[in-house]
Design an enzyme around this catalytic site. Sequence first.
Site, PDB file in Angstrom:
ATOM      1  N   GLU A   3      63.841  -1.715 -34.905  1.00 40.41           N
ATOM      2  CA  GLU A   3      62.912  -0.648 -34.192  1.00 40.41           C
ATOM      3  C   GLU A   3      63.240   0.845 -35.025  1.00 40.41           C
ATOM      4  OE1 GLU A   3      64.523  -2.615 -30.136  1.00 40.41           O
ATOM      5  OE2 GLU A   3      65.699  -0.708 -30.733  1.00 40.41           O
ATOM      6  N   ASP A   7      72.427   1.658 -29.081  1.00 41.69           N
ATOM      7  CA  ASP A   7      73.285   0.813 -29.189  1.00 41.69           C
ATOM      8  C   ASP A   7      73.885   0.225 -30.472  1.00 41.69           C
ATOM      9  OD1 ASP A   7      74.237   0.444 -26.557  1.00 41.69           O
ATOM     10  OD2 ASP A   7      73.455  -1.750 -26.430  1.00 41.69           O
ATOM     11  N   LYS A  50      71.533  -4.460 -22.705  1.00 43.13           N
ATOM     12  CA  LYS A  50      70.986  -3.336 -22.547  1.00 43.13           C
ATOM     13  C   LYS A  50      71.325  -3.097 -20.986  1.00 43.13           C
ATOM     14  CE  LYS A  50      65.914  -1.934 -21.279  1.00 43.13           C
ATOM     15  NZ  LYS A  50      64.787  -2.107 -21.155  1.00 43.13           N
ATOM     16  N   ASP A  91      61.424   1.255 -23.028  1.00 44.60           N
ATOM     17  CA  ASP A  91      61.963   0.870 -24.254  1.00 44.60           C
ATOM     18  C   ASP A  91      61.253   1.753 -25.386  1.00 44.60           C
ATOM     19  OD1 ASP A  91      63.093  -1.327 -23.124  1.00 44.60           O
ATOM     20  OD2 ASP A  91      61.321  -2.777 -23.352  1.00 44.60           O
ATOM     21  N   ASP A 112      67.062  -7.079 -15.928  1.00 42.28           N
ATOM     22  CA  ASP A 112      66.169  -6.349 -15.028  1.00 42.28           C
ATOM     23  C   ASP A 112      65.605  -6.943 -13.892  1.00 42.28           C
ATOM     24  OD1 ASP A 112      64.764  -8.062 -16.585  1.00 42.28           O
ATOM     25  OD2 ASP A 112      63.660  -6.659 -17.862  1.00 42.28           O
TER      26      ASP A 112
END
Length: 565
Positions: free
Chosen positions: A108, A137, A278, A302, A445
Site C-alpha cells: 500500500e 500498522d 485490523k 481502507d 468485520d
Amino acid sequence: MAKDEYSPLFETIRRRGKFLYIIFSLSLFVCIFFIWVYRVSHLPKNGKWAWIGLLSADLWFGLYWLLRHPFRCNPVFRQPFTHILSQRYEKKLPRVDIFVCTADPGIEPPLMVINTVLSVMAYDYPTEKMSVYLSDDAGSDITFYALLEASKFAKHWLPFCKRLKVEPTSPAAYFKKVTSSTSPHNSKELVAIQKLYQDMENRIENVAKVGKVSEEVRSKHKGFLQWDSYSSRRDHETILQILLHGKEMSGIDVDGHVMPALVYLAREKRPQFAHNFKAGAMNSLIRVSSMISNGEIILNVDCDMYSNNSQSLRDALCFFMDEVQGHEIAFVQTPQCFANITKNDLYGGSLRVCYELEFPGLDGLGGPMYIGTGCFHRRETLCGRKFDNQFKNDWESGNKNIDHIKEASLHELEEKSKALASCTYEENTLWGKEMGLLYGCSVEDVITGLSIQCKGWKSVFYNPQRRAFLGVAPTTLPETLIQHKRWSEGGFHILLSKYSPAWYARGLISPGLQMMYCYYNLWVFNSWPTLYYCIIPSLYLLKGIPLFPQSFCGQEAQFWVGGMS
C-alpha cells in the site's frame, strides 16, 4: 415550519413485483424438485456412483439456492434528503471521526494512502467537527513523512476543493480526469495546485525509493524522534502524533479556515503479544479518538478506497439523525466500488449482483452485514451498547462534551492517548469480546456487524448514484482467486466459530437475515459440487455412459462417442 413538525430525513422505496418474483421462484423450485425426483427414481446400472454424486451435487445446489431466496425477495432502496438535513440540523451536526487503515508500505504505497486521507479531509462538512486518523500498522517513518507532506498540501487542496466543488476529492484521481484544457475551472489555479501536488509526489517517491527519511528532514519535525526506540514493525512503542489540530497546530488553510484534525497512530507492538490485525488497529483507534476528538459517528475506510462523493457523509447522517427511525440504526454500509474495472469485467470484480440485488434485499430484512470499509458507525454501538427503544440521541450534547479536549494541551493529549494504544491495555477487559471489533476470526468485520445486530440494532445499505468510495479491484485471474479464497476461508471460519449465525444469532435476528449469513458462510462448499459437475460427466461421456436424461443427452453422447471411435 414548526419546530415540533416531523420531517423525515430519508425515504425507503420497496421494489415492485414481489408477487411475480415469488411465483417465479416457486416455479423454479418445482423444476429443481423434479430434478431431485428424477435422480432418485432413475438410478442407472452403469455409472451408478457417478449418478449418486450428481444427485448429491443437485441437492446441494438446490438447498443453497433456497438460502438466498428470502433476501432476494424484497429489496429496499434508500433515498436521503440532505437538503432537509442542511436546513434544519446544520447546527446540530455531530462530530465525525474518520479512520484510514494501512499495514504495509510495500503493498500500500504511501502516496496512495495520503490520497485517500486528502479525499476524506475534503468532505463537504464543517471542518471543525471532523477528525481524520491514519492507523499505520507497519509503523513506517516513510508513511509518516508522506502524511506530514499531505498535511502541508491540504492547506491549499481543501480550499481549492471547496471553491470549485471538486469531485472526486482525491488529487491523483482528479488530476487524472481533468486537465487544464478540459477543466471548466480557472486553468491558472489548476496548474498551480497541480504543480504543488507533483512536487509533493516527487518528494515522497524519492524517499520511498531510498527506503528511509533523510536526517535533514528528520531534524525539521519532532515527530520523527519517536522512531528512535523503533526496532521493527513488530516491536516498537506507541507512535502518536497530532499533525493538525485547529490554530494550536497550524490547522488553518491558506484561506484562513480551520482544517480537520489530522492524527498519525502506530499502536504499540511487541512479539509476545497478539496484535489481532485490523481489528486490533481499529480498537486502538476507537480508544485514542475518544480522548482526542470523541466523534459520535465513526467512518472507517481502507487506504485504497478514496472518497468519490463529498456529500456522502451528509447522506449517511440523514439515516442516523432521523427523528423516528434514526435511533435504531447502528451503521450505514456503502458498497465497495472500484475505479479500475475493465469494460467486460471478466472476473466479476464489480460485484454487481451482490451490491445491486442482494444487499438491498438484506436491508429489507434488518440490514446488511458490515464489510470492513466504507461504513459509517454510531460510536456507542462499537463500544458495546445494546439497543434500547427508549433511547433518543441528543446530538447537541455530543458537541458540548469536549471540554477536556479544549482544556488539555495537545502534548498532554498525545501522552495520555498513547497508553490507550499499548499492548497491555486490553488485558482483562471486554475489548475484542463485547467492545470494539471482535477477535477470534479472520473476518472480524462480519462478526462485529453480526454481534451489533444481535444486540437489537439495525443497519442500512446506501448505494448513492455517485459512488461514495472507489478502490482497486483484482483484474487478473491469480489475484481474483486469492481474493475469493480469502473470502471463502473467512466465511467458513465464521461457520465453525462461536459466532456462527446458525447458533449465535438464533432468535436475535430475523430468520431471513440468519439465512443470509449462512448463505455467505457456506459459499466455500460450492467448490466441490462445481468441480464434480465439470469433471465427472465429461469423463463418463468419453466412455459412452450418459449421466443426464436419455431423451436430450444420451443420444448425443452416443453419437459423439461413436464418431470419435
